[in-house]
Design a protein around this motif. Structure first.
Motif, PDB file in Angstrom:
ATOM      1  N   LYS A  48     -24.389  79.815 -29.631  1.00  0.00           N
ATOM      2  CA  LYS A  48     -24.188  80.382 -28.296  1.00  0.00           C
ATOM      3  C   LYS A  48     -25.497  80.382 -27.506  1.00  0.00           C
ATOM      4  O   LYS A  48     -25.511  80.079 -26.310  1.00  0.00           O
ATOM      5  N   PHE A  49     -26.587  80.750 -28.181  1.00  0.00           N
ATOM      6  CA  PHE A  49     -27.892  80.721 -27.504  1.00  0.00           C
ATOM      7  C   PHE A  49     -28.244  79.307 -27.067  1.00  0.00           C
ATOM      8  O   PHE A  49     -28.736  79.093 -25.947  1.00  0.00           O
ATOM      9  N   VAL A  50     -27.977  78.340 -27.936  1.00  0.00           N
ATOM     10  CA  VAL A  50     -28.268  76.934 -27.597  1.00  0.00           C
ATOM     11  C   VAL A  50     -27.428  76.495 -26.405  1.00  0.00           C
ATOM     12  O   VAL A  50     -27.914  75.788 -25.509  1.00  0.00           O
ATOM     13  N   VAL A  51     -26.156  76.908 -26.358  1.00  0.00           N
ATOM     14  CA  VAL A  51     -25.269  76.542 -25.250  1.00  0.00           C
ATOM     15  C   VAL A  51     -25.798  77.099 -23.929  1.00  0.00           C
ATOM     16  O   VAL A  51     -25.927  76.374 -22.939  1.00  0.00           O
ATOM     17  N   VAL A  52     -26.118  78.389 -23.910  1.00  0.00           N
ATOM     18  CA  VAL A  52     -26.607  79.015 -22.678  1.00  0.00           C
ATOM     19  C   VAL A  52     -27.938  78.407 -22.253  1.00  0.00           C
ATOM     20  O   VAL A  52     -28.148  78.090 -21.069  1.00  0.00           O
ATOM     21  N   PHE A  53     -28.839  78.226 -23.213  1.00  0.00           N
ATOM     22  CA  PHE A  53     -30.150  77.654 -22.894  1.00  0.00           C
ATOM     23  C   PHE A  53     -30.019  76.213 -22.413  1.00  0.00           C
ATOM     24  O   PHE A  53     -30.664  75.805 -21.434  1.00  0.00           O
ATOM     25  N   GLY A  54     -29.153  75.418 -23.083  1.00  0.00           N
ATOM     26  CA  GLY A  54     -28.970  74.027 -22.685  1.00  0.00           C
ATOM     27  C   GLY A  54     -28.351  73.892 -21.308  1.00  0.00           C
ATOM     28  O   GLY A  54     -28.801  73.074 -20.485  1.00  0.00           O
ATOM     29  N   LEU A  55     -27.312  74.688 -21.018  1.00  0.00           N
ATOM     30  CA  LEU A  55     -26.715  74.651 -19.690  1.00  0.00           C
ATOM     31  C   LEU A  55     -27.710  75.083 -18.617  1.00  0.00           C
ATOM     32  O   LEU A  55     -27.720  74.528 -17.504  1.00  0.00           O
ATOM     33  N   SER A  56     -28.542  76.051 -18.932  1.00  0.00           N
ATOM     34  CA  SER A  56     -29.553  76.498 -17.971  1.00  0.00           C
ATOM     35  C   SER A  56     -30.567  75.402 -17.692  1.00  0.00           C
ATOM     36  O   SER A  56     -30.939  75.169 -16.530  1.00  0.00           O
ATOM     37  N   ILE A  57     -31.018  74.699 -18.736  1.00  0.00           N
ATOM     38  CA  ILE A  57     -31.962  73.604 -18.548  1.00  0.00           C
ATOM     39  C   ILE A  57     -31.337  72.493 -17.705  1.00  0.00           C
ATOM     40  O   ILE A  57     -31.982  71.920 -16.812  1.00  0.00           O
ATOM     41  N   ALA A  58     -30.061  72.178 -17.965  1.00  0.00           N
ATOM     42  CA  ALA A  58     -29.379  71.136 -17.198  1.00  0.00           C
ATOM     43  C   ALA A  58     -29.290  71.507 -15.726  1.00  0.00           C
ATOM     44  O   ALA A  58     -29.570  70.686 -14.841  1.00  0.00           O
ATOM     45  N   ALA A  59     -28.885  72.753 -15.442  1.00  0.00           N
ATOM     46  CA  ALA A  59     -28.769  73.189 -14.045  1.00  0.00           C
ATOM     47  C   ALA A  59     -30.130  73.238 -13.367  1.00  0.00           C
ATOM     48  O   ALA A  59     -30.276  72.808 -12.208  1.00  0.00           O
ATOM     49  N   ILE A  60     -31.131  73.740 -14.079  1.00  0.00           N
ATOM     50  CA  ILE A  60     -32.471  73.829 -13.491  1.00  0.00           C
ATOM     51  C   ILE A  60     -33.030  72.434 -13.218  1.00  0.00           C
ATOM     52  O   ILE A  60     -33.683  72.201 -12.191  1.00  0.00           O
ATOM     53  N   SER A  61     -32.772  71.478 -14.117  1.00  0.00           N
ATOM     54  CA  SER A  61     -33.284  70.124 -13.905  1.00  0.00           C
ATOM     55  C   SER A  61     -32.662  69.491 -12.669  1.00  0.00           C
ATOM     56  O   SER A  61     -33.343  68.754 -11.936  1.00  0.00           O
ATOM     57  N   ILE A  62     -31.385  69.783 -12.407  1.00  0.00           N
ATOM     58  CA  ILE A  62     -30.760  69.258 -11.194  1.00  0.00           C
ATOM     59  C   ILE A  62     -31.358  69.914  -9.959  1.00  0.00           C
ATOM     60  O   ILE A  62     -31.609  69.264  -8.939  1.00  0.00           O
ATOM     61  N   LEU A  63     -31.605  71.226 -10.041  1.00  0.00           N
ATOM     62  CA  LEU A  63     -32.148  71.954  -8.896  1.00  0.00           C
ATOM     63  C   LEU A  63     -33.629  71.675  -8.667  1.00  0.00           C
ATOM     64  O   LEU A  63     -34.148  71.978  -7.582  1.00  0.00           O
ATOM     65  N   MET A  64     -34.298  71.101  -9.648  1.00  0.00           N
ATOM     66  CA  MET A  64     -35.732  70.856  -9.490  1.00  0.00           C
ATOM     67  C   MET A  64     -36.036  69.759  -8.478  1.00  0.00           C
ATOM     68  O   MET A  64     -37.100  69.778  -7.851  1.00  0.00           O
ATOM     69  N   LEU A  65     -35.120  68.812  -8.303  1.00  0.00           N
ATOM     70  CA  LEU A  65     -35.376  67.756  -7.316  1.00  0.00           C
ATOM     71  C   LEU A  65     -35.378  68.313  -5.896  1.00  0.00           C
ATOM     72  O   LEU A  65     -36.311  68.030  -5.133  1.00  0.00           O
ATOM     73  N   PRO A  66     -34.380  69.126  -5.481  1.00  0.00           N
ATOM     74  CA  PRO A  66     -34.507  69.794  -4.180  1.00  0.00           C
ATOM     75  C   PRO A  66     -35.734  70.702  -4.102  1.00  0.00           C
ATOM     76  O   PRO A  66     -36.370  70.794  -3.047  1.00  0.00           O
ATOM     77  N   ALA A  67     -36.072  71.362  -5.220  1.00  0.00           N
ATOM     78  CA  ALA A  67     -37.274  72.203  -5.229  1.00  0.00           C
ATOM     79  C   ALA A  67     -38.526  71.362  -5.052  1.00  0.00           C
ATOM     80  O   ALA A  67     -39.496  71.792  -4.405  1.00  0.00           O
ATOM     81  N   ASP A  68     -38.517  70.155  -5.626  1.00  0.00           N
ATOM     82  CA  ASP A  68     -39.651  69.244  -5.464  1.00  0.00           C
ATOM     83  C   ASP A  68     -39.818  68.849  -3.999  1.00  0.00           C
ATOM     84  O   ASP A  68     -40.939  68.783  -3.474  1.00  0.00           O
ATOM     85  N   VAL A  69     -38.692  68.594  -3.322  1.00  0.00           N
ATOM     86  CA  VAL A  69     -38.750  68.258  -1.894  1.00  0.00           C
ATOM     87  C   VAL A  69     -39.263  69.449  -1.097  1.00  0.00           C
ATOM     88  O   VAL A  69     -40.111  69.301  -0.204  1.00  0.00           O
ATOM     89  N   ALA A  70     -38.748  70.655  -1.405  1.00  0.00           N
ATOM     90  CA  ALA A  70     -39.216  71.855  -0.716  1.00  0.00           C
ATOM     91  C   ALA A  70     -40.690  72.110  -0.999  1.00  0.00           C
ATOM     92  O   ALA A  70     -41.439  72.555  -0.119  1.00  0.00           O
ATOM     93  N   ASN A  71     -41.135  71.824  -2.219  1.00  0.00           N
ATOM     94  CA  ASN A  71     -42.537  71.994  -2.582  1.00  0.00           C
ATOM     95  C   ASN A  71     -43.430  71.062  -1.775  1.00  0.00           C
ATOM     96  O   ASN A  71     -44.521  71.430  -1.345  1.00  0.00           O
ATOM     97  N   ARG A  72     -42.936  69.836  -1.535  1.00  0.00           N
ATOM     98  CA  ARG A  72     -43.679  68.881  -0.714  1.00  0.00           C
ATOM     99  C   ARG A  72     -43.800  69.359   0.735  1.00  0.00           C
ATOM    100  O   ARG A  72     -44.814  69.137   1.392  1.00  0.00           O
ATOM    101  N   GLN A  73     -42.765  70.048   1.219  1.00  0.00           N
ATOM    102  CA  GLN A  73     -42.752  70.501   2.609  1.00  0.00           C
ATOM    103  C   GLN A  73     -43.327  71.903   2.785  1.00  0.00           C
ATOM    104  O   GLN A  73     -43.300  72.442   3.882  1.00  0.00           O
ATOM    105  N   ALA A  74     -43.851  72.487   1.694  1.00  0.00           N
ATOM    106  CA  ALA A  74     -44.273  73.888   1.737  1.00  0.00           C
ATOM    107  C   ALA A  74     -45.401  74.126   2.731  1.00  0.00           C
ATOM    108  O   ALA A  74     -45.504  75.209   3.311  1.00  0.00           O
ATOM    109  N   CYS A  75     -46.243  73.124   2.936  1.00  0.00           N
ATOM    110  CA  CYS A  75     -47.400  73.336   3.811  1.00  0.00           C
ATOM    111  C   CYS A  75     -47.222  72.691   5.177  1.00  0.00           C
ATOM    112  O   CYS A  75     -48.181  72.592   5.948  1.00  0.00           O
ATOM    113  N   ARG A  76     -45.989  72.250   5.491  1.00  0.00           N
ATOM    114  CA  ARG A  76     -45.781  71.558   6.768  1.00  0.00           C
ATOM    115  C   ARG A  76     -46.054  72.479   7.951  1.00  0.00           C
ATOM    116  O   ARG A  76     -46.649  72.069   8.945  1.00  0.00           O
TER     117      ARG A  76
END
Length: 510
Positions: free
Chosen positions: A43-71
């Protein structure tokens, strides 16, 4: 480690907490009652794995926002107060690879181990399999990294003499650069093909592990994603077409229920016979084929039972239940139409931006940029939605093929009836494909996601890696994706609206 942008850090922490809580909610509501108070490590592996998968998808928009942080910064040095995205990308994907190839297999071996054995023996057996796999993977990765762990960048050596500052800034085909049309003045512009050189450097080992994991995921992504991008919306529309049109009579209900009871007895008889064969140790290829057949028949039987319950609602709130059923199918139609629009947009974008060189149009990239101009995060939200939709398409494609191909293990996800081995299998699939989804999105939205850490890792290093770059140079995965999407669309137009019929036959070896 460097400084951080405080707002992005706060948002990242809040999102991670929400993702973790949502995955706990999914686990609690999807788990089988037999696993309610046990199997805590899986169960811990399932929750941790799903969290990593979701975070990895959200990291690309976060990367774009990080690039625009100082605009729109109001003080000097604000561009230095950003997240170290490259290090975060590598950390997330190294964790992803460890989960997929080591932790999840260990959890599955442990969970599926003989329940009659002690906990220590089950752990020992699972570790034996995982350690053997780890040694083989380590040797293979080490050999491949030593032989081909280099990137080959094509560069052009350019040189030009200096010239006086011009008074005329008119440029044309006759005067392509400053200083007139002389050969020496324009030597950089008129450089020949022989000026191209190959610049070779060794990539880091973490980047190489991410690259190989991406290749494995890309094969699955091109298959499951290509099928899923079509079957996800068309499946919802077909479900609406096959919906029950009206409530059946009681006599019809009794007739259908009797037939389902007969089929259930056949499935139980076949399952008991296969269980006896398993105990006798005769687990041959024919036995495995029969197991797949029984699993498919059982899933079809469960779908038919659910459909019968919809067609003949019972109890005091039968009318309300029927109304909710009708509304549910209407919602499927609406979501199917919206999903079809998104799928078509994806297909058009891949063709005109990735497969045609030079691209005909940035298409979705320009849409995201215009949405950002309307509101700062609107384009980023739309960008994240398209990435998530692609991951949902991969899951839909895996479920569709798993129900039709004998050699793929069926691990359906059901509300309140999902065993941990099915959870672990699907989490591993999501994790493996999430790497390729991010790489694919970083390439497909290269214009919008330019100058990001993901673009550096997935756009330059990966596509220049020795031995792998040709798969991306000739768009092998994108072409396979489009071809499978077209074939799936034809399949649904020809057969998708029809109701599947049960076979009711099992080729038992005894």
């Amino acid at each position: 480690m460097g400084d951080f942008n405080l707002a992005l850090v706060i948002v990242a922490i809040v999102v991670c907490v929400l993702v973790f809580l949502f995955n706990v909610y999914l686990l609690v509501n999807y788990q089988h009652p037999d696993d309610a108070n046990q199997a805590y490590f899986p169960k811990f592996v399932v929750v941790f794995g799903l969290s990593i998968a979701a975070i990895s998808i959200l990291m690309l928009p976060a990367d774009v926002a990080n690039r625009q942080a100082c605009r729109q910064a109001i003080y000097n040095g604000a561009c230095n107060l950003t997240l170290p995205m490259k290090e975060l990308w590598l950390a997330v994907y190294i964790i992803d690879a460890v989960l997929v190839f080591f932790v999840i297999p260990f959890a599955m071996f442990y969970y599926e181990g003989d329940q009659d054995k002690s906990v220590g023996k089950r752990i020992k057996s699972a570790l034996l399999w995982v350690v053997t796999t780890a040694i083989v993977c380590a040797l293979l990765l080490g050999i491949l990294y030593g032989l081909a762990g280099k990137v080959d960048f094509t560069v052009r050596h350019l040189s030009s003499v200096t010239t006086n500052f011009p008074s005329n800034w008119d440029f044309s085909s006759g005067q392509p650069c400053i200083g007139g049309s002389g050969a020496r003045a324009c030597s950089a512009y008129t450089a020949s093909a022989s000026s191209e050189k190959t610049w070779t450097m060794r990539t880091t080992f973490p980047e190489y592990v991410v690259a190989l994991a991406t290749i494995v995921g890309s094969v699955l992504f091109s298959i499951f994603g290509g099928v899923g991008i079509a079957c996800l919306p068309l499946g919802l529309i077909a479900s609406f077409i096959r919906r029950p049109k009206a409530v059946i009579t009681r006599s019809q209900y009794i007739k259908e229920a009797t037939e389902l009871g007969k089929r259930a007895k056949e499935v139980k008889k076949a399952a008991d016979a296969l269980h006896q064969e398993e105990r006798s140790g005769s687990k041959c290829r024919k036995w495995r084929k029969n197991v797949k057949a029984v699993e498919k028949e059982l899933l079809q039987l469960e779908e038919d039972v659910k459909l019968l319950e919809e067609m003949y609602p019972q109890g005091e709130k039968a009318e309300t239940s029927w109304a909710l059923t009708v509304l549910g199918y209407l919602a499927k139609l609406v979501l199917g139409i919206l999903g079809l629009i998104v799928s078509v947009a994806w297909i058009i974008h891949i063709v005109i931006y990735l497969l045609i060189d030079p691209p005909l149009s940035p298409f979705l990239n320009e849409i995201f940029i215009k949405l950002d101009d309307i509101w700062g995060l609107l384009g980023t939200v739309a960008f994240a939605f398209f990435c998530f939709y692609l991951l949902l398409a991969v899951i839909a494609g895996a479920m569709m093929l798993g129900l039709r191909l004998v050699f793929i293990t069926i691990h359906p996800m059901k509300w309140g009836a999902t065993l941990m081995n099915s959870f672990l299998f699907n989490v591993g699939l999501i994790l493996l494909c999430s790497i390729s989804v991010i790489q694919f999105c970083a390439t497909a939205f290269g214009y919008y996601a330019q100058a990001t850490a993901a673009q550096e890792i997935f756009g330059h290093t990966l596509q220049s890696l020795r031995g792998i770059k040709y798969l991306y140079k000739y768009n092998v995965f994108q072409i396979a994706f489009i071809v499978l999407a077209a074939l799936t669309f034809v399949y649904y137009v020809a057969f998708g609206w029809r109701r599947k019929k049960p076979s009711g036959r099992f080729q038992l070896s005894s």
